[in-house]
Design a protein around this motif. Sequence first.
Motif, PDB file in Angstrom:
ATOM      1  N   HIS A 221      -4.489   8.514  -2.270  1.00  0.00           N
ATOM      2  CA  HIS A 221      -3.190   8.221  -2.862  1.00  0.00           C
ATOM      3  C   HIS A 221      -2.596   9.428  -3.569  1.00  0.00           C
ATOM      4  CE1 HIS A 221      -5.064   4.108  -2.723  1.00  0.00           C
ATOM      5  NE2 HIS A 221      -3.876   3.842  -2.224  1.00  0.00           N
TER       6      HIS A 221
ATOM      7  N   ASN B 267      -1.003  -0.736   2.731  1.00  0.00           N
ATOM      8  CA  ASN B 267       0.401  -0.836   3.127  1.00  0.00           C
ATOM      9  C   ASN B 267       1.291  -0.328   2.005  1.00  0.00           C
ATOM     10  OD1 ASN B 267      -0.022  -2.843   1.361  1.00  0.00           O
ATOM     11  ND2 ASN B 267       1.044  -4.443   2.506  1.00  0.00           N
ATOM     12  N   PHE B 268       0.792   0.712   1.359  1.00  0.00           N
ATOM     13  CA  PHE B 268       1.505   1.322   0.247  1.00  0.00           C
ATOM     14  C   PHE B 268       2.947   1.646   0.630  1.00  0.00           C
ATOM     15  CE2 PHE B 268       2.427   3.098  -3.534  1.00  0.00           C
ATOM     16  CZ  PHE B 268       2.070   4.407  -3.812  1.00  0.00           C
TER      17      PHE B 268
ATOM     18  N   ILE C 156       5.878  -0.994   0.569  1.00  0.00           N
ATOM     19  CA  ILE C 156       6.554  -1.356  -0.674  1.00  0.00           C
ATOM     20  C   ILE C 156       6.861  -0.094  -1.478  1.00  0.00           C
ATOM     21  CG2 ILE C 156       5.869  -3.756  -1.029  1.00  0.00           C
ATOM     22  CD1 ILE C 156       3.378  -2.690  -2.396  1.00  0.00           C
TER      23      ILE C 156
ATOM     24  N   TYR D 243      -6.230  -4.568  -6.432  1.00  0.00           N
ATOM     25  CA  TYR D 243      -4.883  -4.124  -6.783  1.00  0.00           C
ATOM     26  C   TYR D 243      -4.404  -3.097  -5.788  1.00  0.00           C
ATOM     27  CZ  TYR D 243      -5.488  -6.579 -11.124  1.00  0.00           C
ATOM     28  OH  TYR D 243      -5.680  -7.566 -12.050  1.00  0.00           O
ATOM     29  N   GLN D 244      -3.107  -3.083  -5.635  1.00  0.00           N
ATOM     30  CA  GLN D 244      -2.564  -2.001  -4.814  1.00  0.00           C
ATOM     31  C   GLN D 244      -1.412  -1.345  -5.549  1.00  0.00           C
ATOM     32  OE1 GLN D 244      -1.129  -3.347  -1.068  1.00  0.00           O
ATOM     33  NE2 GLN D 244       0.652  -4.377  -1.918  1.00  0.00           N
TER      34      GLN D 244
ATOM     35  N   ASP E 136      -9.355   0.591  -5.807  1.00  0.00           N
ATOM     36  CA  ASP E 136      -7.934   0.246  -5.773  1.00  0.00           C
ATOM     37  C   ASP E 136      -7.066   1.495  -5.630  1.00  0.00           C
ATOM     38  OD1 ASP E 136      -8.213  -2.618  -6.320  1.00  0.00           O
ATOM     39  OD2 ASP E 136      -8.994  -1.937  -8.254  1.00  0.00           O
ATOM     40  N   TYR E 137      -7.607   2.615  -6.087  1.00  0.00           N
ATOM     41  CA  TYR E 137      -6.807   3.844  -6.079  1.00  0.00           C
ATOM     42  C   TYR E 137      -7.751   5.018  -5.854  1.00  0.00           C
ATOM     43  CZ  TYR E 137      -2.701   6.660  -7.270  1.00  0.00           C
ATOM     44  OH  TYR E 137      -1.626   7.513  -7.219  1.00  0.00           O
TER      45      TYR E 137
ATOM     46  N   ILE F 150       0.883   5.034 -12.521  1.00  0.00           N
ATOM     47  CA  ILE F 150       0.861   4.232 -11.300  1.00  0.00           C
ATOM     48  C   ILE F 150       0.861   2.764 -11.712  1.00  0.00           C
ATOM     49  CG2 ILE F 150      -0.382   3.755  -9.146  1.00  0.00           C
ATOM     50  CD1 ILE F 150       0.571   6.623  -9.264  1.00  0.00           C
ATOM     51  N   TYR F 151       1.724   2.005 -11.063  1.00  0.00           N
ATOM     52  CA  TYR F 151       1.835   0.570 -11.343  1.00  0.00           C
ATOM     53  C   TYR F 151       1.263  -0.198 -10.160  1.00  0.00           C
ATOM     54  CZ  TYR F 151       4.832   2.672 -14.746  1.00  0.00           C
ATOM     55  OH  TYR F 151       5.296   3.474 -15.747  1.00  0.00           O
ATOM     56  N   PHE F 152       0.429  -1.166 -10.485  1.00  0.00           N
ATOM     57  CA  PHE F 152      -0.295  -1.907  -9.451  1.00  0.00           C
ATOM     58  C   PHE F 152       0.077  -3.383  -9.489  1.00  0.00           C
ATOM     59  CE2 PHE F 152      -3.520   1.260  -8.281  1.00  0.00           C
ATOM     60  CZ  PHE F 152      -3.428   2.137  -9.342  1.00  0.00           C
ATOM     61  N   ASP F 153       0.034  -3.953  -8.319  1.00  0.00           N
ATOM     62  CA  ASP F 153       0.211  -5.371  -8.134  1.00  0.00           C
ATOM     63  C   ASP F 153      -1.129  -5.922  -7.661  1.00  0.00           C
ATOM     64  OD1 ASP F 153       2.176  -7.205  -8.419  1.00  0.00           O
ATOM     65  OD2 ASP F 153       3.478  -6.262  -6.916  1.00  0.00           O
TER      66      ASP F 153
ATOM     67  N   SER G 141       4.273   1.377  -7.300  1.00  0.00           N
ATOM     68  CA  SER G 141       5.291   2.358  -7.680  1.00  0.00           C
ATOM     69  C   SER G 141       4.668   3.357  -8.643  1.00  0.00           C
ATOM     70  CB  SER G 141       6.491   1.681  -8.333  1.00  0.00           C
ATOM     71  OG  SER G 141       6.096   1.104  -9.564  1.00  0.00           O
TER      72      SER G 141
ATOM     73  N   GLU H  63       2.426   7.075   1.884  1.00  0.00           N
ATOM     74  CA  GLU H  63       2.765   8.099   0.902  1.00  0.00           C
ATOM     75  C   GLU H  63       1.540   8.700   0.211  1.00  0.00           C
ATOM     76  OE1 GLU H  63       6.366   8.169  -1.850  1.00  0.00           O
ATOM     77  OE2 GLU H  63       4.753   7.520  -3.187  1.00  0.00           O
TER      78      GLU H  63
ATOM     79  N   ILE I 288       0.925  11.502  -3.015  1.00  0.00           N
ATOM     80  CA  ILE I 288       1.562  12.298  -4.060  1.00  0.00           C
ATOM     81  C   ILE I 288       0.680  13.518  -4.326  1.00  0.00           C
ATOM     82  CG2 ILE I 288       2.367  12.312  -6.467  1.00  0.00           C
ATOM     83  CD1 ILE I 288       2.550   9.248  -6.314  1.00  0.00           C
TER      84      ILE I 288
ATOM     85  N   VAL J 140       8.635   2.869  -3.265  1.00  0.00           N
ATOM     86  CA  VAL J 140       9.828   2.903  -4.108  1.00  0.00           C
ATOM     87  C   VAL J 140      10.937   3.648  -3.379  1.00  0.00           C
ATOM     88  CG1 VAL J 140      10.731   3.683  -6.308  1.00  0.00           C
ATOM     89  CG2 VAL J 140       8.388   2.877  -6.129  1.00  0.00           C
TER      90      VAL J 140
END
Lengths: 266, 320
Positions: free
Chosen positions: B254, B309-310, B313, A22-23, B224-225, B296-299, A26, B278, B280, B315
Amino acid sequence: MKINNYFFPFLFLLGLGCKVYYQPTSSAQQKYEVKASNQLDTISDIGKLLKPYRDSLSFTMNAVIGYATGKFEKAKPSGSLGNLVVDILMQQARKIDTNTYGAIYNYGGLRINQIPEGDITRGKIFELLPFDNELVLIEVNGKILTQWLQHIAKSGGWPVSIECSFYYDSLYNFQLQNDTIFIERENGDVEMSINRRTLDSNITYLIATNDYIANGGDNCDFLKGLKRKSTGKLIRDIVLDRMMFKPNLYPDDYQRIILQNPLQSK
Amino acid sequence: MNQIIQPMYSVNRRKFIRQSAMSAGLLAVGQLPLDAFAKSTNKQELTILHTNDVHSRLDPFPMDGSKFQGMGGVLAREKIISSIRNETEQVLLLDSGDIFQGTPYFNKFQGKPEMQVMSMLKYDAATLGNHDFDNGIEGLANQLVHANFPFVNCNYDFTNTELENKIEPYTIIKKGKLKIGIFGVGIELQGLVPDKLFGNIQYHNPIENANKIAYFLKQKKRCDYIICLSHLGFEYKDNKVSDKILAKESEHIHLILGGHTHTFLDEPHKTKNRKNQEVIINQVGWAGIMLGRINIYFDNKEDYDYVSNFTAIEVKETSA
């Protein structure tokens, strides 16, 4: 049979593809003000856990031991809360050695921002001065004292029982004014005796402070190894004893450290 | 966000996002398909709650007319935390150090109730602040037995001290499908903490060590984070290392959850790392007056992406 030939590599690929990463794309944020609705909750597990701890402290710590006739504030370059502490230390130090020139305390050593007008509990003094630091008298020559005061000026000001003013330039280099005048304050809450002197680099000054600073704390390396007199008295106990003797505290917010940029003031 | 939002016990996630987004002016609602997050398994959400510099404030400030009267206290914090845990699943609760010192609780009990309460609140990890050494290395080691969560620090060397093997450089926590790497950095102890209290602990460069650990968590552990719990301080007038400097010189981190300077940030500070991605930074004052929350919202993606490549994309900020 032909299917199998294609099927196995496909399964293999599926196996690889199982791992999903996952990345972050937002974010959103919020902050919550933590405010008690029921301060005496003893029903929840945490409430139950805390109760015996709290109960064993409440008798001594909730005892009213003094009275603030006005509001005391922790502030830079000077504030009434810091003035209070150094004035009490100065009085104590003078009892130990009448030659004590001044008292200096680190700003970060005051652990609450204010004492409001009204009753003062013993617990409040523990919150103000939680550390078990001892009052020490250190022999500081004029050169090191100047360095110390510059360090204090650079950090925006500490509680001091003496007065001093600085000029600073755009790079925040602080210079004691040429005609620096020290006004010794003997007793912040009642009176002050004025004794104007200019700092002399060859003279040794006896300064009252806490052992944390005397040991080089708050980046005061230059104070390490100086000749010192231990008093064996905790700073907090000195303040508590003073309040037992004189429970009323009077705020004095006189600015004892003056920082000025001559270019800006013109 | 400037205004303080009272705890919302029954708020749903969509409302939370919209409110946070609108008041912070960060997301234009509708720009991102946020509703899709909840439904699709390809999306993951992480709620990060955090405190710093609680300084033994187990009880709220007394109602004595002082600035913070009635604020703080672990019971009120517990209520907020449990309501958040009820509304969302993947929650991390973290602390950035200076748990100890500041109320008679610490003078009398040396930190035991602080550790017990944090364990009951289900903290996931914490880092060490300078005041956590106020009873010396042994004083801290003695209280760690009351903590059921790990303490992380990657720039203090505890070899040949009582804390050896009791503090880990990092911890990895899995929440749902997410793998989160959490590590800690601490402030220079020399000149701040009395020598005899920190004894043989060796301080090392926090930026170098943070980057090393973050790289390891990213490349080797495939997190992932990556979250850094820091007790460096938010910023200084001079060039003393701070969260802002760490963020600028970092890679792969992150989020930096900071402490030490008791900074009340209106909203998390967003900056760029050395790869222009970025980072935070957040800090929530002191004494448990505030509880911070970052969602935090993940794809998902099929391949692990070695170079994040945060930013690509990121915000978009809206001025409206």
